[in-house]
Scaffold this active site. Sequence first.
Site, PDB file in Angstrom:
ATOM      1  CE1 TYR A 182      32.479 -65.811 -61.490  1.00 45.41           C
ATOM      2  CE2 TYR A 182      31.093 -64.422 -62.633  1.00 45.41           C
ATOM      3  CZ  TYR A 182      31.384 -65.117 -61.372  1.00 45.41           C
ATOM      4  OH  TYR A 182      30.729 -64.371 -60.234  1.00 45.41           O
ATOM      5  CD  GLU A 183      39.252 -68.988 -65.111  1.00 41.41           C
ATOM      6  OE1 GLU A 183      40.138 -68.142 -64.969  1.00 41.41           O
ATOM      7  OE2 GLU A 183      39.335 -70.234 -64.457  1.00 41.41           O
ATOM      8  CB  SER A 184      33.182 -70.400 -67.847  1.00 43.18           C
ATOM      9  OG  SER A 184      32.490 -69.325 -67.541  1.00 43.18           O
TER      10      SER A 184
END
Lengths: 273, 248
Positions: free
Chosen positions: B50-52
């Site tokens: 996930y881009e987090s």
Amino acid sequence: MAKILSLAEGVAELINDGDAVALEGFTHLIPMAAGQEVIRQGKRDLTLIRMTPDLVYDQLIGAGCAAKLVFSWGGNPGVGSLHRFRDAVQNGWPHPLEIEEHSHAGMANRYVAGASGLPFAVLRGYSGTDLPGKTPTIKTITCPFTGEELAAVPALNPDVTVIHAQRADEAGNVQLWGITGIQKEALLAAERSLVTVEEIVPSLEPVPGGIVLPSWAVTAVATAPGGSRPSYAHGYYERDNELYKQWDAISRDRESFTAWLDSEVLRTEGTPA
Amino acid sequence: MSDYTSDEMMSVAAARTLRDGDVCFVGIGLPSTAANLARRIQAPHLVLIYESGTLGAKPETLPLSIGDGELATTADTVVSVPEVFNYWLQAGRIDVGFLGAAQLDRFANINTTVIGGDYADPKVRLPGAGGAPEIAASCREVTIVVRQSLRAFVEKVDFVTSVGFGSGPGDRERLGLRGGGPQRVITDLGVLEPDPATCELTLTRVHPAVTAEEVRAATCWDLKVAPDLRTEPEPTERELTVLRGLTS
């Protein structure tokens, strides 16, 4: 050394009308209480910088604090639109909002350049998209070694960066863990910085995956327990996904937003419940 | 076979495209649903990114945002946002990017920025780019999940947020996009894949009880239909049970 201040003092001392301000925190540790203190103090003409405007900037935009928004994704995660952001862009309410739009990769690299003391960053990005035609801060540069054409974006150097962290010690050293996002880069890129924390403890115990921002790199620390709600503070409280969903209805029209702003922000002091 | 909705069929069909061991960059919403379904069916070693900055997240329940706490606690490691985009995505370490779209054209170019009016004064302001332009550029392949309608499948997107095949063959190479681009579009009606010669999206599969004419009627351009058009198998009981467990 970081000064220990109250949240109200920190916002009053560090943030001026017209400043470029970054309130960062990627989904996690969003400095919501600080954003609402900015609203209470009636700051105006701010350039708001943030990868994901989220509820914190939807509130600041709707409250009329922002002249410009620098961002890369303006939605309510998993829910839909940010209605105050949309109303500002589509209808100029409460007043027109200038936008400077990037991708996440572009924004992240702009902060890295800012923290690194470089004038710009290089990345493989934006090629073939319509963004460079609309955003003057996206240009191309030729690699002097390979001749390859790459994207160039200017450093972000906010006047003030505000982040929220789990805790600080009494000397003002700041510790955060979990998803640490872009906070270190955003803080080091800024001229001044304010860190709100869940608590101030006598000394910082190491935490796996945690980072420490030394006191001498931070301007001021203020306690704001619960200061990230409805975002979350890993190890303290979880993300209030229901409130994110409820925000859709609260923010959808101007009247309900204004009523919320009046009862939940303007008539309260300090950290919201 | 129990009844199922067209959205469930879409999620199941999207999940089936993931192979065990793939490294998958996941957007929130339909892509996250499909990837988490695949991890529980045929791809237990699917690596979710996930881009987090959560690499190898293994959430028990579907996250609402890309940065929910459970993604961090279940991840192999959590890295910063610059690191996830630079070291992992940009450097070419991701097999599959999973994206949604508000508008899509025949070359799988995606709009998630503005609809109608012009950029400065749009009819509808959408969230914007997020991680999508670089996911579309750099992953080895891209899967797009989007409901099929005349509103979404347009002749020309109002804004190119993320590039599919640009204006046709050779454009990705010319633009310096190093990933392979969109390899399939999964909708609630069927599956579209780019023609190897023209890069134009072509209907290759329909979902059960859907006709090619129905799909063409939900597409603004003159959608081509593969001569060997197949029908996607119905969801299995297991797929439906797991999917409903995730989304309930």
